[in-house]
Design a protein around this motif. Structure first.
Motif, PDB file in Angstrom:
ATOM      1  N   SER A   1       0.736  -1.283  -0.153  1.00  0.00           N
ATOM      2  CA  SER A   1      -0.073  -0.052  -0.057  1.00  0.00           C
ATOM      3  C   SER A   1       0.917   1.209  -0.065  1.00  0.00           C
ATOM      4  O   SER A   1       0.593   2.166  -0.553  1.00  0.00           O
ATOM      5  CB  SER A   1      -0.910   0.087   1.189  1.00  0.00           C
TER       6      SER A   1
ATOM      7  N   GLU B   1     -15.928  -1.504   7.908  1.00  0.00           N
ATOM      8  CA  GLU B   1     -15.087  -0.187   8.172  1.00  0.00           C
ATOM      9  C   GLU B   1     -13.590  -0.693   7.799  1.00  0.00           C
ATOM     10  O   GLU B   1     -12.974   0.046   7.199  1.00  0.00           O
ATOM     11  CB  GLU B   1     -15.299  -0.111   9.618  1.00  0.00           C
TER      12      GLU B   1
ATOM     13  N   LYS C   1     -13.033  -1.056   4.169  1.00  0.00           N
ATOM     14  CA  LYS C   1     -13.208   0.205   3.449  1.00  0.00           C
ATOM     15  C   LYS C   1     -11.757   0.851   3.536  1.00  0.00           C
ATOM     16  O   LYS C   1     -11.384   1.524   2.567  1.00  0.00           O
ATOM     17  CB  LYS C   1     -14.202   1.182   4.285  1.00  0.00           C
ATOM     18  N   VAL C   2     -11.170   0.884   4.689  1.00  0.00           N
ATOM     19  CA  VAL C   2      -9.699   1.446   5.198  1.00  0.00           C
ATOM     20  C   VAL C   2      -8.840   0.634   4.037  1.00  0.00           C
ATOM     21  O   VAL C   2      -7.875   1.364   3.212  1.00  0.00           O
ATOM     22  CB  VAL C   2      -9.240   1.124   6.552  1.00  0.00           C
TER      23      VAL C   2
ATOM     24  N   ILE D   1      -9.227  -0.993   1.110  1.00  0.00           N
ATOM     25  CA  ILE D   1      -9.901  -0.591  -0.145  1.00  0.00           C
ATOM     26  C   ILE D   1      -9.094   0.737  -0.581  1.00  0.00           C
ATOM     27  O   ILE D   1      -8.679   0.750  -1.701  1.00  0.00           O
ATOM     28  CB  ILE D   1     -11.451  -0.533  -0.450  1.00  0.00           C
ATOM     29  N   LYS D   2      -9.333   1.575   0.463  1.00  0.00           N
ATOM     30  CA  LYS D   2      -8.714   2.997   0.091  1.00  0.00           C
ATOM     31  C   LYS D   2      -7.299   2.884   0.003  1.00  0.00           C
ATOM     32  O   LYS D   2      -6.457   3.622  -0.711  1.00  0.00           O
ATOM     33  CB  LYS D   2      -9.044   3.965   1.371  1.00  0.00           C
ATOM     34  N   ARG D   3      -6.568   1.937   0.382  1.00  0.00           N
ATOM     35  CA  ARG D   3      -5.024   1.680   0.373  1.00  0.00           C
ATOM     36  C   ARG D   3      -4.808   0.996  -0.829  1.00  0.00           C
ATOM     37  O   ARG D   3      -3.699   0.356  -1.063  1.00  0.00           O
ATOM     38  CB  ARG D   3      -4.366   1.101   1.729  1.00  0.00           C
TER      39      ARG D   3
ATOM     40  N   ASP E   1     -17.995   0.228  -2.052  1.00  0.00           N
ATOM     41  CA  ASP E   1     -16.725   0.305  -2.838  1.00  0.00           C
ATOM     42  C   ASP E   1     -16.502  -1.060  -3.487  1.00  0.00           C
ATOM     43  O   ASP E   1     -17.145  -2.039  -3.259  1.00  0.00           O
ATOM     44  CB  ASP E   1     -15.452   0.397  -1.982  1.00  0.00           C
TER      45      ASP E   1
ATOM     46  N   GLU F   1      -9.614   3.058  12.731  1.00  0.00           N
ATOM     47  CA  GLU F   1      -9.905   4.146  11.832  1.00  0.00           C
ATOM     48  C   GLU F   1     -10.820   5.248  12.475  1.00  0.00           C
ATOM     49  O   GLU F   1     -10.654   6.498  12.696  1.00  0.00           O
ATOM     50  CB  GLU F   1     -10.446   3.553  10.448  1.00  0.00           C
TER      51      GLU F   1
ATOM     52  N   ASN G   1      -0.898   5.204   9.157  1.00  0.00           N
ATOM     53  CA  ASN G   1      -2.321   5.042   9.130  1.00  0.00           C
ATOM     54  C   ASN G   1      -3.393   5.795  10.340  1.00  0.00           C
ATOM     55  O   ASN G   1      -4.189   6.358  10.365  1.00  0.00           O
ATOM     56  CB  ASN G   1      -2.848   4.001   8.651  1.00  0.00           C
TER      57      ASN G   1
END
Lengths: 301, 331
Positions: free
Chosen positions: A110, A128, A131-132, A134-136, A161, B101, B132
């Motif tokens: 990533s 959740e 999603k994190v 997938i963004k990476r 997504d 997150e 992150n």
């Protein structure tokens, strides 16, 4: 999502097989109707039937000769710098998608902006987290084996997504990893002098309870289920939930016949009986939200 | 080197504070933490009392939200994070990426520690959580040798905490599902390994048996001490032998390594045992406080006192301890 074609994948070989056995296995795998082949060492860095470069060469050869998608799988438990070095080399291969089996690989891929896949030992338990990742750059993920169809359903429902979902549908399930090598221990040997005993157990070394119930299989530092997970009867459900890939985990014999059965079933044909290929029996409890080793009857559905 | 002690209830927290802990960690009364046992843990009111008690004596308090929420439980984890922020704990110990997150976005001022349950054993993995979520500290799984721990420290911007004493997970924490394979519940999903409701002891003609989820984990000869039936401490058959195929009932004790741990740059030593009694917590905290102070005063001349190890053995599984993975031949 409902009308997609289910694809079949061959997971990485979890066991320590000889060089000849590995080459023969992949030669045969090339002839099977799987869409994707994952390959590489995921369990123990002492297993060197193929060197790192040879795994990549094999990936290249299979990709060229079969047209199948080839993915490079990486180590699940990383402790030494030498292991990180190999991991970096694989993550920088520049040609093939890499399956991360540890967050180290997720970080390496990533941070370079390279799309990646995650295997069953990367903990993705909710949307959740997904999603994190997938963004990476996460492109495909394998559902952790202890999660159920209902959990998967909820995760995918909460997701907008794009990501490909893969489920471990056949094989002895990876249950845990340790610093300690249990195969070596079963011969009273330390890990540093394991004498490569895993080579003698191409499907893991059976561990039973004192009343002879087959329970686990020792695969070096990895412990797997003695029973074979089998979701062949669940294919319609897997498709409905929105799963993209079905992963078959290789076993020493008959993997081709198992692939054939899944392939036929996907096409709506009657699948041949695969029970003889799992002599200790099947389990599917996790998928049904139950105890992992249970076999829930699905014939009544 | 900070001494981080467990508290499963307010009396334990006080015992830890009174006996020399620098920091205390606790969890809420639900499955958002990895010691989700009946009758254990804190509600908000008790947590606030505990925090006031510790703070009044110059100690820090960490809250663990270190299990993995599935979608139908997500709200509970989210609300646990909000409670931690309301309580203004000194740090939140998390494992799940989604939870990290949420916490790092919603409460950017709340310091985050990476739980051992995040299963991060190398500095590249730690870098992910640092980049992150800005984690400040990580607790390492019990899989590394001392030299490997040192190597991690040399290559990470994150403070490192390691386990010093207590029940020993032989598997890499956060990625062991032996418990759910047999009971349907794992530390990741339910916050408990080998939950008590699945444990059974049966007296038979051949002696006592222990079972987990119906599966036979061990048989004991007459007079033999029966252990708690966690899978990894059971006796099983492999080949022609029946033995502790994974690990004997034993606890981790790294007292002897204190000077090396400090030299390696470890920032904190964690004591396992939120499920244990206030007496356990108080005694273990006292021994470790003395030991740490003594190793700081004279690192070269440090040897653990016999009475320290005797006291620790008494509260150890099987009344024995091991250096575990820190000592390479154990592996």
């Amino acid at each position: 999502m409902m009308n997609q074609a289910l694809k079949l994948s061959l997971g990485p070989v979890l066991y320590y097989w000889s060089r000849d056995d590995l080459y023969e296995f992949y030669q045969q795998a090339a002839q099977t109707p799987v869409d994707t082949i994952y390959l590489g060492e995921t369990v123990c860095s002492k297993r060197r039937s193929l060197r790192t470069e040879e795994w990549v060469d094999l990936a290249r050869e299979l990709s060229r000769n079969t047209g199948k998608e080839i993915v490079i799988s990486t180590l699940s438990l990383l402790e030494a710098e030498s292991e990180l070095k190999t991991l970096r080399k694989l993550c920088e291969n520049g040609e093939f998608l890499v399956e991360a089996n540890d967050m180290a690989a997720v970080q390496l891929l990533s941070s370079q902006g390279v799309p990646f896949a995650t295997g069953p030992t990367v903990n993705i338990y909710n949307a959740e987290t997904l999603k994190v990742l997938i963004k990476r750059g996460l492109k495909r993920w394998v559902l952790p084996v202890e999660l159920s169809k209902s959990t998967l359903h909820q995760i995918l429902d909460a997701l907008t997504d794009e990501v490909e979902t893969e489920v471990f549908v056949y094989g002895r399930m990876p249950l845990t990893l340790s610093a300690r090598c249990f195969t070596a221990r079963s011969f009273n040997l330390p890990k540093d002098d394991c004498q490569y005993k895993c080579l003698d157990y191409p499907d893991g070394r059976l561990l039973s309870t004192q009343e002879k119930q087959p329970f686990l299989a020792l695969n070096g530092i990895q412990t797997i289920s003695a029973l074979t997970c089998n979701l062949l009867p669940e294919i319609d459900e897997l498709r409905q939930i929105g799963v993209d890939f079905l992963r078959i985990s290789p076993q020493f014999r008959h993997t081709d016949k198992i692939v054939e059965a899944f392939s036929r079933s996907i096409r709506g044909e009657t699948a041949p009986d695969i029970k003889p290929f799992a002599p200790l029996g099947f389990c599917n409890g996790y998928w049904h939200g139950e105890t992992g080793l249970r076999q829930i009857s699905t014939s009544s559905r | 080197m900070e001494l981080v002690c467990p508290a499963g209830n307010l009396p334990s927290l006080k015992a830890a504070v009174d006996n020399g802990a620098d920091a205390i960690y606790f969890g809420l009364r639900d499955d958002t933490n990895a010691r989700h046992f009946p009758g254990l843990n804190f509600n908000e009111k008790r947590a606030a009392e505990g925090i006031a008690y510790a703070r009044g004596r110059g100690k820090r308090v960490f809250m663990a939200i270190n299990t993995y929420p599935r979608p139908d439980g997500w709200q509970r984890w989210q609300s646990a994070v909000d409670i931690a922020a309301d309580l203004s704990v000194d740090a939140l110990i998390c494992a799940d990426i989604g939870v990290l997150e949420y916490a790092s976005h919603r409460w950017p001022e709340l310091p985050l520690h990476l739980s051992v349950q995040a299963s991060s054993t190398n500095y590249e993995a730690l870098q992910f959580y640092y980049d992150n979520f800005g984690i400040r500290r990580a607790v390492l799984p019990r899989v590394l040798s001392l030299s490997q721990v040192k190597h991690v420290i040399e290559n990470t911007p994150v403070e490192i905490e390691v386990f010093g004493f207590g029940s020993l997970c032989v598997m890499v924490e956060g990625r062991c599902i032996l418990s759910s394979y047999v009971t349907g519940q794992s530390p990741n999903t339910h916050g408990a390994c080998s939950p008590a409701e699945f444990v059974e002891y049966r007296e038979t003609s051949t002696g006592l048996e222990s079972r987990l989820g119906g599966l036979l984990t061990d048989r004991y000869a007459k007079g033999e001490q029966a252990g708690y039936p966690t899978i990894c401490k059971g006796r099983f058959a492999v080949g022609d032998d029946t033995f502790y195929a994974i690990e004997e009932p034993t606890s981790l004790n790294t007292l002897a390594l204190l000077p090396q741990l400090r030299q390696a740059g470890i920032k904190a030593i964690k004591i396992e045992g939120r499920q244990r009694s206030p007496a356990y917590v108080g005694m273990v905290a006292k021994v470790w406080r003395e030991a740490i102070d003594s190793s700081l005063a004279d690192p070269d001349g440090f040897t653990p006192k016999v009475e320290w190890n005797q006291a620790l053995n008494q509260v150890s599984e099987g009344a024995t301890t091991t250096l575990g993975p820190y000592y390479r031949p154990w592996q």
